[in-house]
Design a protein around this motif. Structure first.
Motif, PDB file in Angstrom:
ATOM      1  N   GLY A  64       0.813  -1.206   0.000  1.00 31.44           N
ATOM      2  CA  GLY A  64       0.000   0.000   0.000  1.00 31.44           C
ATOM      3  C   GLY A  64       0.849   1.260   0.000  1.00 31.44           C
ATOM      4  N   LYS A  65       1.898   1.273   0.816  1.00 30.06           N
ATOM      5  CA  LYS A  65       2.746   2.471   0.898  1.00 30.06           C
ATOM      6  C   LYS A  65       3.474   2.732  -0.415  1.00 30.06           C
ATOM      7  CE  LYS A  65       3.340   2.286   5.910  1.00 30.06           C
ATOM      8  NZ  LYS A  65       4.258   2.011   7.044  1.00 30.06           N
ATOM      9  N   GLU A  66       3.879   1.684  -1.087  1.00 22.40           N
ATOM     10  CA  GLU A  66       4.547   1.862  -2.385  1.00 22.40           C
ATOM     11  C   GLU A  66       3.646   2.560  -3.393  1.00 22.40           C
ATOM     12  OE1 GLU A  66       5.592  -2.071  -3.474  1.00 22.40           O
ATOM     13  OE2 GLU A  66       7.261  -2.232  -2.043  1.00 22.40           O
ATOM     14  N   ARG A  67       2.329   2.380  -3.200  1.00 25.86           N
ATOM     15  CA  ARG A  67       1.363   2.960  -4.134  1.00 25.86           C
ATOM     16  C   ARG A  67       0.668   4.193  -3.554  1.00 25.86           C
ATOM     17  NH1 ARG A  67       2.128  -2.241  -4.868  1.00 25.86           N
ATOM     18  NH2 ARG A  67       1.737  -3.263  -6.880  1.00 25.86           N
ATOM     19  N   GLY A  68       1.060   4.591  -2.350  1.00 26.43           N
ATOM     20  CA  GLY A  68       0.441   5.748  -1.722  1.00 26.43           C
ATOM     21  C   GLY A  68      -0.975   5.492  -1.243  1.00 26.43           C
ATOM     22  N   ILE A  69      -1.302   4.243  -0.924  1.00 31.08           N
ATOM     23  CA  ILE A  69      -2.651   3.863  -0.494  1.00 31.08           C
ATOM     24  C   ILE A  69      -2.631   3.501   0.990  1.00 31.08           C
ATOM     25  CG2 ILE A  69      -4.609   2.316  -0.872  1.00 31.08           C
ATOM     26  CD1 ILE A  69      -3.419   1.734  -3.666  1.00 31.08           C
ATOM     27  N   PRO A  70      -3.382   4.207   1.837  1.00 28.86           N
ATOM     28  CA  PRO A  70      -3.424   3.852   3.260  1.00 28.86           C
ATOM     29  C   PRO A  70      -4.074   2.493   3.472  1.00 28.86           C
ATOM     30  CG  PRO A  70      -5.045   5.554   2.767  1.00 28.86           C
ATOM     31  CD  PRO A  70      -4.221   5.383   1.533  1.00 28.86           C
ATOM     32  N   VAL A  71      -3.522   1.721   4.410  1.00 30.30           N
ATOM     33  CA  VAL A  71      -4.043   0.397   4.747  1.00 30.30           C
ATOM     34  C   VAL A  71      -4.561   0.417   6.181  1.00 30.30           C
ATOM     35  CG1 VAL A  71      -3.506  -2.055   5.014  1.00 30.30           C
ATOM     36  CG2 VAL A  71      -2.441  -0.731   3.159  1.00 30.30           C
ATOM     37  N   ILE A  72      -5.826   0.093   6.344  1.00 36.23           N
ATOM     38  CA  ILE A  72      -6.448  -0.028   7.668  1.00 36.23           C
ATOM     39  C   ILE A  72      -6.426  -1.495   8.046  1.00 36.23           C
ATOM     40  CG2 ILE A  72      -8.535   0.353   9.028  1.00 36.23           C
ATOM     41  CD1 ILE A  72      -9.414   2.331   6.771  1.00 36.23           C
ATOM     42  N   VAL A  73      -5.902  -1.804   9.234  1.00 38.93           N
ATOM     43  CA  VAL A  73      -5.787  -3.190   9.668  1.00 38.93           C
ATOM     44  C   VAL A  73      -6.809  -3.483  10.761  1.00 38.93           C
ATOM     45  CG1 VAL A  73      -4.273  -4.957  10.658  1.00 38.93           C
ATOM     46  CG2 VAL A  73      -3.337  -3.235   9.085  1.00 38.93           C
TER      47      VAL A  73
END
Length: 415
Positions: A212-221
């Protein structure tokens, strides 16, 4: 007045401290030492006429937590606007520090909530999204979270995308590829469970967060079934957003949860409840729910003490041992089908199993009516079964009774 600066000492904590202090065996050895775990079991006040294998829903608290909760309620009730607000409420800061210590983060990144749903909905509803933006999740995620995303679809015109995940995959990498394949230029948020509530599958969260970080997308866990269940800290995940319930595997009072937001992400994540602009960068803005009992969140401290005295590594080893004891006995029967990969890398205590030819709901009903064993049924588009979740207070006799009952059902049916 300091009320919870240190753990409330009673016979329960003293007993646990003494037996742990004498015990230095490796976790795998400790997991099978019944003298040790019998004393842990005695720390609970339970109905032993039943076997509770739905700890994944809500777990009993050890006696010290219940006594502390009651003590704080009584203390508050003398004059709530004075004793609760002036004496007890400020002590939430010590609970915040201790939760942060368990998770391995800064205390200024931990909000204390009422459950995982509140924590995760705060995240799902807190991002600024435009019509057509996509929220990516999986078909193994929790219904409340799916409902939250669907509401954003109706209200904001965003779109939910669900990656179809394999059930009980042989490799953890099999859980990354479907998510990667579902990402599009419109993907703005990813939601993923650390442990699926459906079958206990552990997800490779660090790899997904890095993707997600590589693509600039926040990940909610979604950590509802992972925190205080598995042996990990934040550095093993590298997530920026994390929500969990504390009344499951930490065994804190019912109605307690935790939200982690990385410090530099707080300002841009809206809270579900209004806050002053001065609170924009303050993790406490996610706690602005109005008047609430201080007793519930303050008693979390005793659950943490109990948890830390046992030790997470030892606890996780015990949970895997209990699961192996019943699963190993029944897994070779031709009618028994597991929807959980039993390898330790893939799962721990939470396990979903099916007996061919028996509807899961009827099997759960039969286990309760004939054997006083309480489980929960799982119905999913990809599989059905019963979800089995013992905990540290579970006895070997209860585990063996369950295995006996399952073998009887597989061999003779339940008609």
């Amino acid at each position: 007045m300091a009320t919870v600066a240190g753990a409330y000492r009673n016979d329960t904590l003293n007993l646990v401290e003494r037996i742990v202090g004498r015990y230095a065996a490796r976790p795998e050895e400790a997991a099978q030492d019944e003298a040790f775990w019998t004393q842990i079991q005695e720390a609970f006040t339970l109905d032993r006429t039943m076997t509770n294998f739905n700890n994944g829903g809500c777990c009993p608290s050890p006696r010290v937590v219940e006594e502390t909760l009651k003590r704080y309620i009584d203390y508050s009730n003398q004059a709530p606007s004075f004793y609760m607000w002036r004496h007890l409420e400020p002590e939430v800061e010590s609970v915040r520090r201790r939760l942060a210590g368990v998770f391995g983060v800064d205390a200024e990144e931990i909000a204390i909530t009422r459950n995982a749903s509140e924590s995760l909905e705060t995240c799902l509803l807190g991002f600024d999204l435009e019509p057509g933006d996509e929220i990516l999740t999986t078909n193994l995620d929790y219904p409340r979270m799916i409902t939250t995303i669907k509401q954003r679809e109706r209200r904001d015109g965003v779109r939910m995308v669900q990656a179809k995940m394999p059930v009980a995959p042989p490799k953890l990498s099999d859980l990354i590829d479907p998510i990667r394949a579902a990402i599009t230029p419109k993907t703005k948020v990813i939601l993923v469970s650390q442990v699926s509530f459906l079958n206990g599958q552990i997800f490779p969260i660090k790899a997904i967060c890095r993707m997600g970080k590589e693509r600039g997308i926040p990940v909610i866990v979604d950590g509802a079934h992972a925190f205080a269940h598995l042996d990990f800290t934040h550095k093993d995940l590298e997530c920026d957003y994390y929500g969990s319930s504390l009344h499951k595997w930490l065994m804190a009072p019912v109605g307690t949860g935790m939200l982690y937001v990385k410090k530099d992400k707080i300002e841009k994540l809206w809270g579900m409840y209004a806050c002053d602009v001065a609170q924009s960068k303050d993790i406490r803005k996610y706690e602005e729910i109005g008047t609430h009992p201080a007793a519930n969140h303050n008693a979390i401290a005793e659950a943490i003490t109990f948890h830390e005295l046992i030790g997470q590594t030892r606890k996780t080893a015990r949970l895997r041992y209990l699961r192996s004891r019943w699963a190993d006995r029944i897994k070779e029967h031709p009618k028994v089908r597991f929807h959980t990969n039993l390898h330790p890398e893939h799962s721990c205590a939470l396990t979903t199993v099916q007996i061919d030819g028996i509807e899961p709901a009827k099997l759960a009903e039969w286990l309760w009516e004939k054997h006083r064993i309480f489980v929960t049924g799982i119905g999913h588009e990809s599989f059905n079964g019963i979800r089995v979740t013992p905990n540290v207070y579970t006895t070997l006799q209860e585990i063996d009774r369950f295995a006996d009952a399952m073998l009887k059902a597989a061999r003779e049916g339940i008609g």
